[in-house]
Enzyme design. Structure first.
Site, PDB file in Angstrom:
ATOM      1  N   GLU A  66      40.766  37.601  39.212  1.00 51.54           N
ATOM      2  CA  GLU A  66      40.708  37.982  40.471  1.00 51.54           C
ATOM      3  C   GLU A  66      40.457  39.417  40.575  1.00 51.54           C
ATOM      4  OE1 GLU A  66      40.886  36.311  43.170  1.00 51.54           O
ATOM      5  OE2 GLU A  66      41.619  34.277  42.434  1.00 51.54           O
ATOM      6  N   GLU A  79      32.729  29.887  51.404  1.00 45.98           N
ATOM      7  CA  GLU A  79      31.357  29.254  50.571  1.00 45.98           C
ATOM      8  C   GLU A  79      30.306  28.488  51.235  1.00 45.98           C
ATOM      9  OE1 GLU A  79      34.772  28.740  49.849  1.00 45.98           O
ATOM     10  OE2 GLU A  79      34.979  29.865  48.407  1.00 45.98           O
ATOM     11  N   THR A 110      31.124  36.286  42.244  1.00 49.11           N
ATOM     12  CA  THR A 110      31.684  35.117  42.992  1.00 49.11           C
ATOM     13  C   THR A 110      32.577  35.698  44.268  1.00 49.11           C
ATOM     14  OG1 THR A 110      32.618  33.094  42.730  1.00 49.11           O
ATOM     15  CG2 THR A 110      33.546  34.867  41.481  1.00 49.11           C
ATOM     16  N   ARG A 144      37.148  40.775  42.347  1.00 52.97           N
ATOM     17  CA  ARG A 144      37.404  41.731  43.786  1.00 52.97           C
ATOM     18  C   ARG A 144      37.290  43.149  43.329  1.00 52.97           C
ATOM     19  NH1 ARG A 144      41.374  38.079  47.417  1.00 52.97           N
ATOM     20  NH2 ARG A 144      41.262  36.091  45.956  1.00 52.97           N
TER      21      ARG A 144
END
Ligand SMILES: *[C@@H]1O[C@H](CO)[C@@H](O)[C@H](O)[C@H]1NC(C)=O
Ligand SMILES: *[C@@H]1O[C@H](CO)[C@@H](O)[C@H](O)[C@H]1NC(C)=O
Length: 597
Positions: A185, A492, A579, A189
């Site tokens: 993460e 998504e 992602t 991020r």
């Protein structure tokens, strides 16, 4: 993507009386019998508790390393199930911006950002109903929300908001935090956010120095026996830490979705160690993955082998598949090894993990779960579970992107591609991808117009009028909702809509995106500022959970903005999106030795 694979910890349902997420909901969830006298009842309750604990909390302990003949090997023979797509050229391609809708998305972003800034500036996470922020750890924030949002502001041209965010980064952001953070993460991020900001500002040195600092603090996670990264990292101590919930294991998506970020950092800093450590993970996976390309969701840290866990395109699996394609794209197609791994994986997915529903003939993804008769040594068998996480909705757009790049016969296919421009795989992936996009849009056809976290498809239709998919263990409105029924502002589907729009120019993708955006506005928007998660997409008026995930601003609203802007903004042949939707430029790694195998 997707975000993340939520950890086992936070995959648990919010309320104690809801049923569990997905895996086993053992009978122990039934109400306990009234406390009658007798040791038997006590014993049964105790045993039930042990089983429940084993199944939910200690699931990791029941996994073991697969030996080669236990891997899931699919039937390698086509035909794969595909649904026909649109006839190319049946619509007019017009990529000019839809200013009204685009500006509505910008207004939504400001509604989210300004509330966060007012109530929680600098905190990692935001709770719009309580008007407060929290940090991931008590050691202080790491810019989780601010850094995740920088590039969206730059793309949307929100100069004032951006200037204040940058000032916070310059004056307050520090990674010298003595606590454990999730490696994956933090990478997607924060490191991803800094790298995108660096590119979009055309080289603001603030971002590269912070990205380098963070990269150095993360690097020790790779110092493990097999080279797979620790799930956690202590940023101040520069030390990798084992995930206490899944000892000795790392989830596949988490290990294999750090590469775009570390490789671009290596390119910018000309430091090969960033490249090599991330690439070595891919070497380990390439050696371990069976020939069908289907990876289970856990690997052993010690041996670098796959465990007897589920195979899925949702949590803990998703971005492994996403990054196979994107690593190939990131360096302009020079790393054929990733194209080959990607093709093998998509072949395996097509022969095993795609289904078509009974009524509407929706193309969906399913999961493959290991099953072993308990406590004996019978061979492992694999069963299909017709379960699709919202997270898996990245795949529709990804397949379409892969069809026009990794599986295209020409350098620049038409928009939409002509049949003769794609190879056999490309045609297959294009059709499946377009079908999956429709299916994911269909999961938004709920009372609220928002999609649930997880849907199940029906193997066969038992009665007329049965829907193709349903929310497992769904409760009637008014009762505590199940985990699967939530919508937590996930991106998504709009991510896939954006890709499908850019690759086809078909106006229906904008229409779908607009419908989803309007449902978010109607049900998630908190009047005093910010957006909240919805606990049950089938219950209107909705109930909220007091959390605005950072991916609303970094992903969901960014992809919606891009859907309504013109196609000069972040062209797909110049950028790959990580992602967490942070765009990273495609580059030629002239200064770095690539492809160490
Ligand atoms: C193509 O357009 C025609 C006319 O609008 C329509 O009737 C037909 O269904 C379309 N075909 C497909 C495959 O979308
Ligand atoms: C979170 O961390 C930031 C940055 O260190 C700090 O400014 C803020 O006060 C912290 N918030 C809370 C709620 O502890």
């Amino acid at each position: 993507m997707a975000d993340s694979a939520p950890t086992l910890r936070n995959r648990k349902p919010p309320a104690a009386d809801s049923t569990t997420a997905s895996a086993a909901s053992p009978d122990t969830k039934k109400p306990a019998p009234p406390a009658r006298a007798g040791i038997l009842t006590y014993l049964i309750t105790f045993l039930a508790l042990v089983v429940a604990l084993g199944v939910t909390t200690l699931a990791g302990l029941y996994l073991y390393e697969l030996n080669p003949n236990e891997y899931f090997y699919p039937n390698p023979v086509p035909p794969w199930e595909v649904v026909p797509g649109d006839t190319p050229g049946n619509w007019t391609v017009d990529f000019s911006a839809d200013l009204e809708k685009r500006d509505a998305v910008v207004a939504a972003f400001k509604h989210a950002w300004l509330a966060y800034e007012r109530d929680a500036m600098g905190c990692d996470e935001y709770h719009p109903i309580g008007h407060k922020g929290t940090n991931l750890t008590s050691a202080g924030g790491i810019g989780y929300t601010v850094v995740d949002s920088l590039d969206t502001m730059l793309i949307m041209g929100l100069d004032d908001e951006y200037a204040r965010a940058r000032a916070w980064v310059e004056n307050h952001l520090s990674f010298d935090r003595d606590a454990e953070f999730n490696t994956f993460e933090t990478t997607i991020r924060v490191l991803g956010g800094l790298l995108s900001a660096y590119d979009l500002t055309e080289g603001d040195p603030l971002y590269l120095s912070l990205a380098t600092d963070l990269g150095e603090r993360l690097l020790p996670v790779f110092d493990t026996p097999a080279g797979l990264p620790y799930s956690l990292v202590n940023l101040a101590q520069r030390k990798g830490v084992m995930d206490p919930d899944n000892r000795g294991l790392v989830s596949t998506a988490e290990a294999a979705s750090l590469q775009l970020e570390f490789r671009y950092l290596a390119f910018l800093t000309e430091r090969e160690e960033f490249w090599e450590k991330a690439e070595e993970v891919m070497n380990v996976i390439r050696r371990a993955v069976p020939s069908n390309g289907l990876a289970t969701i856990f690997m052993s840290m010690q041996a670098g082998r796959f465990m007897s866990a589920e195979i899925r395109l949702g949590s803990r699996g998703d971005s492994y598949y996403e990054y196979l394609l994107k690593q190939y794209l990131q360096t302009g197609g020079i790393e054929g090894v990733y194209r080959d791994m990607y093709r093998a994986a998509m072949d395996g997915i097509h022969t095993n993990m795609i289904g078509v529903s009974n009524n509407k003939k929706l193309t969906y993804t399913l999961e493959i779960h290991p099953r072993r008769a308990e406590f004996n040594k019978q061979p492992l068998t694999w069963v299909r579970a017709l379960k699709q996480d919202h997270l898996a909705c990245f795949l529709g757009g990804s397949l379409m992107l892969g069809a026009t790049t990794a599986n295209s016969l020409v350098l620049r296919p038409s928009i939409p591609p002509k049949e003769e421009e794609l190879d056999e795989r490309g045609k297959r992936d294009w059709a499946t991808g377009a079908g999956l996009v429709e299916t994911c849009v269909d999961t938004y056809r709920t009372a609220s117009g928002l999609a649930p976290e997880i849907v199940y498809f029906r193997d066969r239709v038992e009665s007329r009028g049965e829907s193709d998919w349903y929310i497992k263990d769904a409760r009637p409105p008014g009762e505590p909702p199940v985990y699967d029924a939530r919508y937590i502002l996930r991106p998504e589907t709009v991510e896939s809509l954006f890709l499908a729009w850019r690759l086809t120019g078909h106006p229906r993708y904008r229409e779908y995106g607009w419908q989803i955006f309007q449902a978010i506005e109607k049900h998630c928007r908190v009047p005093s500022g910010g957006y909240a998660s919805v606990l049950n997409v089938e219950e209107v008026p909705v109930k909220w959970e007091d959390k605005m995930e950072t991916f609303l601003m970094s992903e969901t609203l960014k992809y919606l903005y891009l859907l309504f802007s013109d196609d000069k903004v972040l062209p797909l042949d110049e950028y790959v999106f990580n992602t967490e939707a942070h765009p990273l430029p495609i580059f030629r790694p002239d200064n770095i030795r690539v492809g160490g195998y």
